[in-house]
Motif scaffolding. Structure first.
Motif, PDB file in Angstrom:
ATOM      1  N   ALA A   8      18.810   7.995   2.507  1.00  0.00           N
ATOM      2  CA  ALA A   8      18.193   7.140   3.522  1.00  0.00           C
ATOM      3  C   ALA A   8      16.691   7.382   3.646  1.00  0.00           C
ATOM      4  N   ASP A   9      16.191   8.524   3.161  1.00  0.00           N
ATOM      5  CA  ASP A   9      14.768   8.855   3.261  1.00  0.00           C
ATOM      6  C   ASP A   9      13.922   8.223   2.160  1.00  0.00           C
ATOM      7  N   ILE A  10      14.536   7.755   1.094  1.00  0.00           N
ATOM      8  CA  ILE A  10      13.785   7.282  -0.069  1.00  0.00           C
ATOM      9  C   ILE A  10      12.888   6.090   0.248  1.00  0.00           C
ATOM     10  N   PRO A  11      13.377   5.024   0.879  1.00  0.00           N
ATOM     11  CA  PRO A  11      12.479   3.896   1.151  1.00  0.00           C
ATOM     12  C   PRO A  11      11.276   4.278   2.016  1.00  0.00           C
ATOM     13  N   ALA A  12      11.482   5.128   3.003  1.00  0.00           N
ATOM     14  CA  ALA A  12      10.375   5.558   3.856  1.00  0.00           C
ATOM     15  C   ALA A  12       9.372   6.385   3.053  1.00  0.00           C
ATOM     16  N   LEU A  13       9.862   7.229   2.153  1.00  0.00           N
ATOM     17  CA  LEU A  13       8.986   8.037   1.312  1.00  0.00           C
ATOM     18  C   LEU A  13       8.167   7.147   0.390  1.00  0.00           C
ATOM     19  N   VAL A  14       8.811   6.193  -0.239  1.00  0.00           N
ATOM     20  CA  VAL A  14       8.114   5.274  -1.145  1.00  0.00           C
ATOM     21  C   VAL A  14       7.062   4.486  -0.370  1.00  0.00           C
ATOM     22  N   SER A  15       7.430   4.019   0.803  1.00  0.00           N
ATOM     23  CA  SER A  15       6.496   3.266   1.640  1.00  0.00           C
ATOM     24  C   SER A  15       5.285   4.126   2.004  1.00  0.00           C
ATOM     25  N   ARG A  16       5.535   5.357   2.351  1.00  0.00           N
ATOM     26  CA  ARG A  16       4.431   6.250   2.725  1.00  0.00           C
ATOM     27  C   ARG A  16       3.542   6.538   1.524  1.00  0.00           C
ATOM     28  N   LEU A  17       4.141   6.768   0.358  1.00  0.00           N
ATOM     29  CA  LEU A  17       3.345   7.031  -0.841  1.00  0.00           C
ATOM     30  C   LEU A  17       2.483   5.830  -1.201  1.00  0.00           C
ATOM     31  N   GLN A  18       3.021   4.642  -1.002  1.00  0.00           N
ATOM     32  CA  GLN A  18       2.252   3.435  -1.279  1.00  0.00           C
ATOM     33  C   GLN A  18       1.144   3.278  -0.245  1.00  0.00           C
ATOM     34  N   LYS A  19       1.453   3.533   1.005  1.00  0.00           N
ATOM     35  CA  LYS A  19       0.475   3.424   2.085  1.00  0.00           C
ATOM     36  C   LYS A  19      -0.662   4.421   1.891  1.00  0.00           C
ATOM     37  N   ASP A  20      -0.343   5.637   1.430  1.00  0.00           N
ATOM     38  CA  ASP A  20      -1.354   6.674   1.219  1.00  0.00           C
ATOM     39  C   ASP A  20      -2.131   6.490  -0.082  1.00  0.00           C
ATOM     40  N   GLY A  21      -1.770   5.467  -0.866  1.00  0.00           N
ATOM     41  CA  GLY A  21      -2.505   5.178  -2.093  1.00  0.00           C
ATOM     42  C   GLY A  21      -2.061   5.972  -3.308  1.00  0.00           C
ATOM     43  N   ILE A  22      -0.961   6.713  -3.179  1.00  0.00           N
ATOM     44  CA  ILE A  22      -0.470   7.490  -4.311  1.00  0.00           C
ATOM     45  C   ILE A  22       0.245   6.581  -5.301  1.00  0.00           C
ATOM     46  N   LEU A  23       0.958   5.592  -4.788  1.00  0.00           N
ATOM     47  CA  LEU A  23       1.613   4.600  -5.634  1.00  0.00           C
ATOM     48  C   LEU A  23       0.867   3.271  -5.510  1.00  0.00           C
ATOM     49  N   SER A  24       0.606   2.661  -6.642  1.00  0.00           N
ATOM     50  CA  SER A  24      -0.046   1.354  -6.624  1.00  0.00           C
ATOM     51  C   SER A  24       0.998   0.274  -6.355  1.00  0.00           C
ATOM     52  N   ASP A  25       0.522  -0.935  -6.064  1.00  0.00           N
ATOM     53  CA  ASP A  25       1.441  -2.053  -5.850  1.00  0.00           C
ATOM     54  C   ASP A  25       2.270  -2.333  -7.096  1.00  0.00           C
ATOM     55  N   VAL A  26       1.658  -2.170  -8.265  1.00  0.00           N
ATOM     56  CA  VAL A  26       2.371  -2.399  -9.525  1.00  0.00           C
ATOM     57  C   VAL A  26       3.488  -1.369  -9.684  1.00  0.00           C
ATOM     58  N   GLN A  27       3.182  -0.109  -9.393  1.00  0.00           N
ATOM     59  CA  GLN A  27       4.208   0.933  -9.492  1.00  0.00           C
ATOM     60  C   GLN A  27       5.317   0.694  -8.482  1.00  0.00           C
ATOM     61  N   LEU A  28       4.948   0.287  -7.270  1.00  0.00           N
ATOM     62  CA  LEU A  28       5.937   0.008  -6.239  1.00  0.00           C
ATOM     63  C   LEU A  28       6.853  -1.131  -6.675  1.00  0.00           C
ATOM     64  N   GLU A  29       6.270  -2.165  -7.265  1.00  0.00           N
ATOM     65  CA  GLU A  29       7.075  -3.295  -7.743  1.00  0.00           C
ATOM     66  C   GLU A  29       8.012  -2.857  -8.861  1.00  0.00           C
ATOM     67  N   LYS A  33      12.136  -2.886  -8.826  1.00  0.00           N
ATOM     68  CA  LYS A  33      12.939  -3.566  -9.849  1.00  0.00           C
ATOM     69  C   LYS A  33      13.949  -2.625 -10.486  1.00  0.00           C
ATOM     70  N   ASN A  34      13.682  -1.317 -10.392  1.00  0.00           N
ATOM     71  CA  ASN A  34      14.559  -0.321 -11.009  1.00  0.00           C
ATOM     72  C   ASN A  34      15.481   0.361 -10.017  1.00  0.00           C
ATOM     73  N   GLY A  35      15.676  -0.252  -8.847  1.00  0.00           N
ATOM     74  CA  GLY A  35      16.723   0.256  -7.969  1.00  0.00           C
ATOM     75  C   GLY A  35      16.287   0.860  -6.654  1.00  0.00           C
ATOM     76  N   ILE A  36      14.999   1.067  -6.413  1.00  0.00           N
ATOM     77  CA  ILE A  36      14.589   1.608  -5.123  1.00  0.00           C
ATOM     78  C   ILE A  36      14.431   0.430  -4.173  1.00  0.00           C
ATOM     79  N   THR A  37      15.356   0.332  -3.247  1.00  0.00           N
ATOM     80  CA  THR A  37      15.336  -0.762  -2.287  1.00  0.00           C
ATOM     81  C   THR A  37      15.620  -0.216  -0.897  1.00  0.00           C
ATOM     82  N   VAL A  38      15.366  -1.044   0.070  1.00  0.00           N
ATOM     83  CA  VAL A  38      15.699  -0.672   1.444  1.00  0.00           C
ATOM     84  C   VAL A  38      17.215  -0.599   1.535  1.00  0.00           C
ATOM     85  N   PRO A  39      17.744   0.441   2.189  1.00  0.00           N
ATOM     86  CA  PRO A  39      19.200   0.561   2.261  1.00  0.00           C
ATOM     87  C   PRO A  39      19.833  -0.666   2.913  1.00  0.00           C
ATOM     88  N   SER A  40      21.025  -0.971   2.458  1.00  0.00           N
ATOM     89  CA  SER A  40      21.750  -2.100   3.030  1.00  0.00           C
ATOM     90  C   SER A  40      22.219  -1.743   4.434  1.00  0.00           C
TER      91      SER A  40
END
Length: 152
Positions: A8-29, A33-40
């Motif tokens: 359950a922590d993965i989407p929040a972590l990814v969001s934070r990494l993107q917000k902090d500039g560690i992950l680019s929009d391209v990497q986030l996309e 596409k490879n399975g990291i999604t908001v939990p159902s």
């Protein structure tokens, strides 16, 4: 920092990494596409990935001590434990290796419950994330080295 990640922590972590500039929009996309999604809307498991790995390693060691998946899980645990150094190219290489082995395992369609599938997918997502972060740092490091040489 202690590696106690839950699915359950993965989407929040990814969001934070993107917000902090560690992950680019391209990497986030690419990650999405490879399975990291908001939990159902189903309730995610509360077991941390570290605990899940410990349980799986113990279970496999009892059933089949020579199973190569044990080494993969030990490497995955090492990656999770060292996520504070996730931008390290060495850690990224290990995460990429584990990701490949986990993908092969999951593609073999082992008999898993829904909760187990969620944990395995979460582990796979964390390895994707760790490999992407290290690759990003490596590219930045290469660019910095190139720029340093260009200044001479």
């Amino acid at each position: 920092a202690d590696g106690q990640f839950g699915v359950a922590d993965i989407p929040a972590l990814v969001s934070r990494l993107q917000k902090d500039g560690i992950l680019s929009d391209v990497q986030l996309e690419r990650l999405s596409k490879n399975g990291i999604t908001v939990p159902s809307t189903t309730t995610p498991t509360k077991q941390s990935l570290q605990d899940f790995l410990d349980d799986e390693i113990k279970s496999l060691a009892k059933k089949s001590p020579n199973n190569p998946l044990i080494n993969t899980l030990v490497d995955a645990k090492s990656v999770l434990t060292n996520m504070d150094d996730a931008q390290s190219p060495v850690l990224a290489q290990k995460a990429t290796k584990v990701l490949s082995q986990l993908t092969d395992y999951l593609n073999s369609e082992p008999p898993l419950t829904d909760a187990q599938k969620q944990q395995w997918q979460g582990l796979k997502s964390m390895m994707q994330l760790a490999s992407s972060m290290g690759a990003h740092q490596s590219a930045s490091g290469q660019l910095s080295s190139y720029l340093a040489l260009a200044k001479r």
